[in-house]
Every structure is written in C-alpha cells, then in structure tokens.
Design a protein around this motif. Structure first.
Motif, short mmCIF file in Angstrom:
data_model
loop_
_atom_site.label_atom_id
_atom_site.label_comp_id
_atom_site.label_asym_id
_atom_site.label_seq_id
_atom_site.Cartn_x
_atom_site.Cartn_y
_atom_site.Cartn_z
N ILE A 46 0.82 -1.21 0.00
CA ILE A 46 0.00 0.00 0.00
C ILE A 46 0.86 1.26 0.00
N TRP A 47 1.93 1.26 0.78
CA TRP A 47 2.69 2.48 1.06
C TRP A 47 4.12 2.46 0.52
N VAL A 79 -8.57 -0.61 4.02
CA VAL A 79 -8.41 0.77 4.48
C VAL A 79 -7.10 0.81 5.25
N SER A 80 -6.24 1.77 4.91
CA SER A 80 -4.95 1.84 5.58
C SER A 80 -4.57 3.28 5.87
N GLN A 81 -3.92 3.47 7.02
CA GLN A 81 -3.44 4.78 7.41
C GLN A 81 -1.95 4.67 7.75
N LYS A 96 -5.50 5.60 2.72
CA LYS A 96 -5.84 5.07 1.40
C LYS A 96 -6.94 4.04 1.57
N ILE A 97 -7.88 4.07 0.65
CA ILE A 97 -8.95 3.07 0.61
C ILE A 97 -8.80 2.35 -0.72
N MET A 98 -8.70 1.04 -0.66
CA MET A 98 -8.45 0.25 -1.86
C MET A 98 -9.52 -0.81 -2.05
N GLN A 99 -9.73 -1.15 -3.32
CA GLN A 99 -10.65 -2.23 -3.67
C GLN A 99 -10.02 -2.97 -4.84
N VAL A 103 -6.29 1.82 -5.60
CA VAL A 103 -6.68 2.91 -4.71
C VAL A 103 -7.93 3.56 -5.28
N SER A 105 -9.72 5.80 -3.22
CA SER A 105 -9.80 7.10 -2.56
C SER A 105 -8.60 7.24 -1.64
N GLU A 106 -8.13 8.48 -1.48
CA GLU A 106 -7.04 8.74 -0.56
C GLU A 106 -7.10 10.19 -0.11
#
Length: 137
Positions: A46-47, A79-81, A96-99, A103, A105-106
């Motif tokens: 994710i990051w 969902v990750s922060q 970040k919100i992923m599906q 991504v 939405s972020e």
C-alpha cells in the motif's frame, strides 16, 4: 429569557443537530485495524512509494494501520493509514482506501482510527470530521 440565555440555548440546539446526523449516518460495518511495521509486505503493498521518505513518529518507527473490510453487496475494501512524522500533520495522517488492489480514494484523516467508520449507504468513510467519498464496486 434574556438575549444571552437565548443565544446559549440556540447554540446548544445547533450543536446537537450538527452531531446527531453524523452519528446516525454510521453503518454497522466494522473497520478493525491491525498494526504493521512499514517494512512489512502488507504495508509495502500500500505504502511503498511513501516508505522511502517515512520517518519515526516519536520514538516509534513508521507503521501502517490496515483493515480488511467486508461491505455487504460490494467487493471487500482495504483501508490503511500511514503513521510517519514526515507524512502526518497535527492530528491527521494519510489514508488510502483500496478495492481489488486499486486505490479508490485517498487523503488525510484524523489519526484517531478507532473513530473511522463507513456511512450507512457505504458511500463515504467518516474519519472524525472528515468525510472521504467512496465509489465502491
């Protein structure tokens, strides 16, 4: 009733009206985060782009909170922060919100992740006072 008393009463009513809709918009979908070191494979998925610039937050090495979220009738979300002094500002950190690995939405959201929740229509992530729109599949 004098002016000061009326003003205080109106203020209390307005504050209650502003708070009630936000609480009633929350869904029963649970966002349960787990903590991962930023160097972990889960966090790197994710990051990775942000990890080179990540710096300790206080005495802790940078980390990510990650939640796998099941949404009825939709594909699962991640969902990750990210928690890093280079990326966080004040009380907000990147989210970040992923599906399906993409991504959707972020942005920035409050670091009080225990207060993150989906709206009842699953069209937004509510993070303290921030509302992050989602376009779920």
């Amino acid at each position: 009733m004098n002016f000061k008393t009326k003003l205080l009463a109106y203020h209390a009513i307005a504050a209650a009206i502003a708070v009630i809709p936000m609480q009633s918009m929350a869904s029963d979908v649970e966002i349960k985060y787990e903590k991962f070191p930023l160097t972990s494979p889960e966090a790197q998925q994710i990051w990775a782009a942000e990890s080179n610039d990540a710096t300790p937050l206080g005495e802790e090495k940078p980390w990510a909170m990650i939640a796998k979220v099941k949404v009825p009738g939709k594909k699962d979300l991640v969902v990750s922060q990210l928690f890093s002094s280079m990326h966080c500002g004040g009380i907000e950190c990147p989210i970040k919100i992923m599906q399906e690995g993409l991504v959707i939405s972020e942005g920035m959201a409050c670091d009080a992740y225990e207060y993150h929740e989906l709206s009842d229509d699953h069209e937004a992530l509510m993070a303290c006072d921030a509302i992050i729109p989602l376009d779920l599949k």
